[in-house]
Design a protein around this motif. Structure first.
Motif, PDB file in Angstrom:
ATOM      1  N   PRO A 187       0.831  -1.205   0.000  1.00 56.38           N
ATOM      2  CA  PRO A 187       0.000   0.000   0.000  1.00 56.38           C
ATOM      3  C   PRO A 187       0.865   1.254   0.000  1.00 56.38           C
ATOM      4  CG  PRO A 187      -0.822  -1.596   1.585  1.00 56.38           C
ATOM      5  CD  PRO A 187       0.493  -2.114   1.110  1.00 56.38           C
ATOM      6  N   SER A 246       0.391  -2.105  -5.880  1.00 55.14           N
ATOM      7  CA  SER A 246       0.123  -1.010  -4.952  1.00 55.14           C
ATOM      8  C   SER A 246      -0.987  -0.127  -5.473  1.00 55.14           C
ATOM      9  CB  SER A 246       1.398  -0.184  -4.746  1.00 55.14           C
ATOM     10  OG  SER A 246       1.137   0.969  -3.970  1.00 55.14           O
ATOM     11  N   ASP A 247      -1.674   0.555  -4.546  1.00 48.96           N
ATOM     12  CA  ASP A 247      -2.641   1.564  -4.947  1.00 48.96           C
ATOM     13  C   ASP A 247      -1.940   2.851  -5.352  1.00 48.96           C
ATOM     14  OD1 ASP A 247      -1.730   2.077  -2.417  1.00 48.96           O
ATOM     15  OD2 ASP A 247      -3.695   2.340  -1.501  1.00 48.96           O
ATOM     16  N   VAL A 294      -6.038  -1.854  -3.440  1.00 44.60           N
ATOM     17  CA  VAL A 294      -5.636  -2.620  -2.265  1.00 44.60           C
ATOM     18  C   VAL A 294      -6.786  -2.806  -1.278  1.00 44.60           C
ATOM     19  CG1 VAL A 294      -4.110  -2.618  -0.247  1.00 44.60           C
ATOM     20  CG2 VAL A 294      -3.205  -2.016  -2.489  1.00 44.60           C
ATOM     21  N   ASP A 295      -7.653  -1.806  -1.141  1.00 44.56           N
ATOM     22  CA  ASP A 295      -8.741  -1.897  -0.169  1.00 44.56           C
ATOM     23  C   ASP A 295      -9.947  -2.676  -0.679  1.00 44.56           C
ATOM     24  OD1 ASP A 295      -7.393  -0.501   1.866  1.00 44.56           O
ATOM     25  OD2 ASP A 295      -7.883   1.420   0.951  1.00 44.56           O
ATOM     26  N   ARG A 348      -3.309  -3.722   5.342  1.00 36.76           N
ATOM     27  CA  ARG A 348      -4.119  -3.385   4.175  1.00 36.76           C
ATOM     28  C   ARG A 348      -3.874  -4.334   3.007  1.00 36.76           C
ATOM     29  NH1 ARG A 348      -3.197   2.225   2.094  1.00 36.76           N
ATOM     30  NH2 ARG A 348      -4.924   1.642   0.718  1.00 36.76           N
ATOM     31  N   GLY A 349      -2.685  -4.909   2.927  1.00 36.55           N
ATOM     32  CA  GLY A 349      -2.372  -5.740   1.775  1.00 36.55           C
ATOM     33  C   GLY A 349      -2.535  -7.230   1.968  1.00 36.55           C
TER      34      GLY A 349
END
Length: 442
Positions: free
Chosen positions: A26, A50-51, A69-70, A97-98
């Motif tokens: 993230p 990744s975001d 990611v979310d 988050r990941g």
């Protein structure tokens, strides 16, 4: 459930090509550089999912993959689809988050992984507690307020009167927690039913400000006496290998619970460490976790010979804290985890002989950072290896329980845990933080 104390061995890696690894990073993580360096050290080809991958595109090139990611299902599917460009040998989610996105991807790719239900349960304190209760894992008395209790957990309504009842039910003092926050955000001790009701209202405001659902259930649990510790480990097909046990010598007892100093090896007696490791293994098994890193928090009452599990995360230690750990000559925790995920052989899982520790530089005053003085003095303290500031001048500072970050990290090594603790105390004394109140200047 079992505890494993030997180093792991694997024979993974694709014949005739370097292993290919996806790191779910993230954009907010501290840990990108450490995991990237670990992957390079084992000769792995790296894909960063990744975001915020656009920011990495210049350095990663084709190795940058933008994912939501979310949204774990969508992110995991996108990562799995990327295997069309070449085989993927492992997927690692480096922080909370990941982890779920990495789990979805690994499942679709047929790689070793934890069940998604286990990872999801580990991300919710109420689901953790229900799983612990069902499996007989030692933990504080606990209740849920403002929602339906998970499993057999006692449930109360969300009014101030209901919160007060829940506090009396679990016993005072008690600790109230948001179910979905981490890093001590939304965690408050209460010494009376009235304080508990006030803490619940404050936590709901914190949750709302963080963009979470303020109507989510809150946890009310009895305050557990004893020393608080953190346990770092890795699971191999359900077997737990304990890599390190950290003492928290500043004894976080509330009313808020900012983390400050971690020191390893633990100074707890062996008679306390053995049941602690067993309880952590039981907790991981209760959640259904079977593979990869875990980070656990517990309280150990040495006099009463009692362990109380606080939580287990399906990831390794957060922030930059892993830099306090070395294995063998100079192997990082990240390299061990990369090797484990790729199935590469290693005999270097034993922690170095010297003591080590990390100081998470706390944010004590709300405002905007004007500057930090004494950094060079702190770096010159005997035993100190690094002082890394992660907040820059002009950024907002928010203490816990409203905040969830630190000013930076300091690392030290020494002959004994006491030496390390003394070095980190000198760092704290040397640093002078200047905070500007009001609106940050342009």
């Amino acid at each position: 459930m079992s505890v494993r104390r030997d180093a792991w061995h694997g024979d993974g890696g694709g014949a005739g090509r370097p292993p290919r690894l996806v790191l779910v990073l993230p954009s907010t993580t501290y840990r990108a550089s450490d995991f990237l360096e670990a992957a390079r050290s084992v000769g792995a080809e790296v894909v960063v999912a990744s975001d915020g991958s656009q920011a990495m595109a210049e350095t990663m090139g084709a190795g940058a993959l933008t994912v939501p990611v979310d949204d774990p299902q969508a992110a995991g599917q996108r990562i799995a689809a990327h295997a069309a460009t070449g085989p993927i040998d492992a997927v690692i989610g480096v922080d909370d988050r990941g982890v779920r996105a990495a789990t979805v991807a690994a499942e679709q790719l047929g790689l070793a992984h934890n069940p998604l239900a286990a990872v999801t349960a580990a991300a919710r304190k109420d689901r953790q507690r229900a799983a612990f209760a069902a499996a007989g894992v030692p933990q504080p008395a606990v209740a849920v307020v403002g929602g339906q209790g998970e499993g057999a957990l006692p449930a109360f309504g969300g009014s101030s009167e209901d919160v007060a009842k829940a506090a009396r039910h679990v016993g005072l003092p008690c600790v109230l927690k948001a179910t979905t926050r981490s890093a001590s955000q939304g965690v408050i001790r209460a010494d009376s039913p009235g304080e508990a009701a006030g803490a619940a209202e404050r936590i709901r405001r914190i949750v709302a400000a963080a963009g979470d659902d303020p109507g989510q259930p809150l946890m009310v649990e009895a305050f557990a006496p004893g020393a608080e510790v953190a346990v770092e480990g890795v699971l191999h097909g359900g077997e737990l290998e304990v890599l390190a046990v950290f003492d928290k010598p500043d004894h976080p007892d509330g009313p808020t619970f900012e983390e400050t100093v971690y020191v390893t090896p633990s100074r707890l007696p062996a008679t306390a460490l053995a049941p602690l490791e067993t309880a952590v293994a039981q907790a991981a098994a209760a959640l259904g976790l079977r593979e990869g890193p875990i980070h656990a928090e517990a309280r150990v009452d040495v006099d009463a010979r009692r362990v109380a599990m606080l939580e287990v995360a399906a990831r390794s230690i957060g922030g930059l804290c892993s830099r306090a750990l070395r294995f063998g000559a100079a192997t990082s925790l990240e390299e061990l985890l990369v090797r484990h995920a790729l199935g590469l052989r290693t005999d270097r899982a034993r922690r170095e002989l010297s003591a080590s520790g990390v100081l998470m530089l706390p944010i004590r005053q709300r405002g905007w950072l004007a500057g930090v003085e004494g950094v060079e003095t702190a770096r010159a303290v005997p035993g100190v290896e690094e002082v890394a500031l992660t907040v820059t001048p002009g950024q907002e500072l928010v203490p816990v329980p409203e905040g969830n970050r630190y000013l930076g990290f300091a690392f030290a090594r020494g002959a004994t845990p006491a030496d390390v603790e003394a070095s980190l105390a000198q760092v704290q004394q040397a640093l002078q933080v200047r905070v500007q109140a009001g609106v940050a200047s342009a």
